[in-house]
Write an enzyme that holds these catalytic residues in place. Structure first.
Site, PDB file in Angstrom:
ATOM      1  N   GLY A  23      41.580  21.281  34.243  1.00 51.58           N
ATOM      2  CA  GLY A  23      40.871  21.026  32.914  1.00 51.58           C
ATOM      3  C   GLY A  23      40.693  22.444  32.007  1.00 51.58           C
ATOM      4  NE  ARG A  84      43.171  17.730  36.194  1.00 50.00           N
ATOM      5  CZ  ARG A  84      42.425  17.814  35.130  1.00 50.00           C
ATOM      6  NH1 ARG A  84      42.259  16.823  33.958  1.00 50.00           N
ATOM      7  NH2 ARG A  84      41.071  18.271  35.347  1.00 50.00           N
ATOM      8  CG  ASP A 115      38.618  24.256  45.092  1.00 48.64           C
ATOM      9  OD1 ASP A 115      38.471  24.958  45.732  1.00 48.64           O
ATOM     10  OD2 ASP A 115      39.264  23.005  45.545  1.00 48.64           O
ATOM     11  CB  THR A 138      36.230  25.074  35.952  1.00 45.81           C
ATOM     12  OG1 THR A 138      35.246  23.956  35.720  1.00 45.81           O
ATOM     13  CG2 THR A 138      35.708  25.914  36.808  1.00 45.81           C
ATOM     14  CG  ASP A 140      32.689  20.911  35.807  1.00 42.67           C
ATOM     15  OD1 ASP A 140      32.069  20.443  34.936  1.00 42.67           O
ATOM     16  OD2 ASP A 140      33.611  20.394  36.179  1.00 42.67           O
ATOM     17  CG  ASP A 142      33.094  23.087  40.078  1.00 46.09           C
ATOM     18  OD1 ASP A 142      33.914  23.900  39.544  1.00 46.09           O
ATOM     19  OD2 ASP A 142      33.463  21.741  40.047  1.00 46.09           O
ATOM     20  NE  ARG A 184      35.278  13.280  36.316  1.00 50.35           N
ATOM     21  CZ  ARG A 184      35.284  12.124  35.560  1.00 50.35           C
ATOM     22  NH1 ARG A 184      34.391  11.165  36.150  1.00 50.35           N
ATOM     23  NH2 ARG A 184      36.015  11.861  34.736  1.00 50.35           N
TER      24      ARG A 184
HETATM   25  P1  ADP Z   1      41.227  22.201  38.726  1.00 53.96           P
HETATM   26  O1  ADP Z   1      42.185  23.256  38.894  1.00 53.96           O
HETATM   27  O2  ADP Z   1      40.602  22.329  37.427  1.00 53.96           O
HETATM   28  O3  ADP Z   1      40.468  22.283  39.927  1.00 53.96           O
HETATM   29  P2  ADP Z   1      42.770  19.788  39.321  1.00 53.96           P
HETATM   30  O4  ADP Z   1      42.057  19.760  40.661  1.00 53.96           O
HETATM   31  O5  ADP Z   1      43.293  18.628  38.790  1.00 53.96           O
HETATM   32  O6  ADP Z   1      42.346  20.965  38.519  1.00 53.96           O
HETATM   33  O7  ADP Z   1      44.266  20.538  39.784  1.00 53.96           O
HETATM   34  C1  ADP Z   1      45.207  21.191  38.982  1.00 53.96           C
HETATM   35  C2  ADP Z   1      46.529  20.928  39.535  1.00 53.96           C
HETATM   36  O8  ADP Z   1      46.791  21.893  40.726  1.00 53.96           O
HETATM   37  C3  ADP Z   1      46.911  19.600  40.019  1.00 53.96           C
HETATM   38  O9  ADP Z   1      47.313  18.874  39.042  1.00 53.96           O
HETATM   39  C4  ADP Z   1      48.053  20.024  40.881  1.00 53.96           C
HETATM   40  O10 ADP Z   1      49.261  20.433  40.208  1.00 53.96           O
HETATM   41  C5  ADP Z   1      47.441  21.557  41.507  1.00 53.96           C
HETATM   42  N1  ADP Z   1      46.830  21.066  42.650  1.00 53.96           N
HETATM   43  C6  ADP Z   1      45.691  20.601  43.109  1.00 53.96           C
HETATM   44  N2  ADP Z   1      45.378  20.293  44.231  1.00 53.96           N
HETATM   45  C7  ADP Z   1      46.802  20.659  45.094  1.00 53.96           C
HETATM   46  C8  ADP Z   1      46.916  20.644  46.434  1.00 53.96           C
HETATM   47  N3  ADP Z   1      46.066  20.086  47.174  1.00 53.96           N
HETATM   48  N4  ADP Z   1      48.230  20.711  46.566  1.00 53.96           N
HETATM   49  C9  ADP Z   1      48.929  21.307  45.708  1.00 53.96           C
HETATM   50  N5  ADP Z   1      48.833  21.484  44.388  1.00 53.96           N
HETATM   51  C10 ADP Z   1      47.443  21.095  44.067  1.00 53.96           C
END
Ligand code: ADP
Length: 333
Positions: A23, A84, A115, A138, A140, A142, A184
């Site tokens: 995000g 993503r 995360d 982020t 959030d 969080d 969320r």
């Molecule tokens: P944020 O980084 O804001 O927490 P997301 O959870 O949507 O956002 O994660 C962003 C991107 O990071 C995902 O679309 C994916 O490409 C990568 N990612 C997230 N979780 C994993 C994972 N467990 N293993 C590998 N890549 C991941």
């Protein structure tokens, strides 16, 4: 305010790439600017990857100069764009990403995100010994291991501005307003906005609140002559929470209106705090990479920049300070 770690020696010809993932958050541009300019100032070649891990896999990597990041510190969103990328969950795909970086002779990757993005970076480094470093971006707030994240302050201020305006109409019409803010799984925005905006009640995912208890707060206010109420609701994991609460309140004899702030909280010019935070964390990420530290996030603890290994933060839940929850309750009475 914050300390930027010193670079041990002037590095020459190191190449560092930066990307934004997950995000978007206001202040990401200020972080990109800082990463690029701090790296250039220390003799590095700097590169920007478009559209997060998706762009990386497509080889969308361009050199960035000091002027490529001019005039962006005040802009929300991310000039690098974000995405993503499902494919990145696969080990073979992460291996391919590292090969792409190596073919471009890049020595380290700065990942600005949350995360999930850090999990991707962590796995990429563990599996391929490719240095990565994370900057928490982020709205959030969080992310475990850091007290602050880029974009949080801006989002809270944006939501506060909206609450102040809604309060004007709420008091003119003697209305109860349910104002839904982002969050969320975490109530940091709601709690900060609730305290800062003088909300009568704050509803966060971390603490269950019964309709009866919300009604009791409203009734207590009415007895003291209050004719309007602001209830701040963190969106929670399932859509439509505010409308469900509105219906429940109606059954108890309280009419209310719902205002969902939604994505307005993501955009806008970053606050001074977020620009400063992003600038300091961006430079710190580069300094740590050049100092040979990686597989970690730069964060903030007690107003100081800290380096926290990814393995200590990933997948962990950052707790809402219970004192602030209690405090919000006391001030709302
Ligand atoms: P944020 O980084 O804001 O927490 P997301 O959870 O949507 O956002 O994660 C962003 C991107 O990071 C995902 O679309 C994916 O490409 C990568 N990612 C997230 N979780 C994993 C994972 N467990 N293993 C590998 N890549 C991941």
């Amino acid at each position: 305010m914050f300390n930027v770690p010193s670079v041990p020696h002037q590095e020459k010809n190191k190449s560092i790439a930066v990307l934004t993932s997950g995000g978007d958050a206001p202040g990401m541009n200020a972080a990109i600017r800082s990463v690029v300019r701090y790296g250039l100032a220390h003799g590095c070649n700097m590169f920007g990857v478009s559209k997060g891990y998706s762009g990386l896999l497509e080889g969308e990597i361009q050199p960035l100069s000091a002027s490529s990041v001019a005039n962006i510190i005040q802009r929300g969103g991310t000039i690098l764009k974000t995405d993503r990328c499902e494919a990145f969950f696969k080990k073979s795909v992460r291996r391919e990403a590292v090969n792409i970086l190596k073919r471009k002779e890049i020595d380290g990757l700065v990942v600005i995100g949350g995360d999930g993005s850090f999990t991707g970076a962590h796995l990429m480094e563990n599996e391929n010994k490719f240095p990565t470093i994370g900057i928490p971006g982020t709205i959030d707030n969080d992310i475990f291991g850091t007290e602050d994240t880029i974009g949080f302050d801006t989002a809270v201020n944006t939501a506060l501005g909206a609450i102040d305006r809604i309060r004007d109409t709420a008091s003119s019409h003697d209305r109860i307003f349910l104002i839904e803010v982002m969050g969320r799984n975490s109530g940091f925005i709601a709690l900060n906005v609730g305290v800062g905006g003088g909300a009568e009640t704050v509803i966060v995912p971390e603490e269950k609140q019964s309709i009866e208890s919300i009604c009791r707060t409203i009734d207590r206010g009415v007895k003291r002559g209050k004719t309007s109420s602001i209830i701040v609701v963190a969106e929670g994991p399932t859509e439509g929470l505010s409308h469900r609460i509105m219906k429940d309140l109606e059954k108890k004899g309280h009419n209310s209106k719902v205002c969902i702030l939604g994505h307005t909280q993501r955009g806008g010019s970053p606050t001074a705090h977020d620009r400063l935070l992003a600038s300091v964390l961006g430079a710190s990420a580069v300094a740590h990479l050049l100092g040979g530290h990686s597989n970690a996030m730069v964060g903030v603890k007690a107003d100081e920049v800290v380096l926290v290994p990814f393995k200590k933060i990933i997948g962990k839940k950052k707790a809402l300070p219970s004192s602030l929850i209690e405090f919000a309750g006391i001030l709302a009475t």
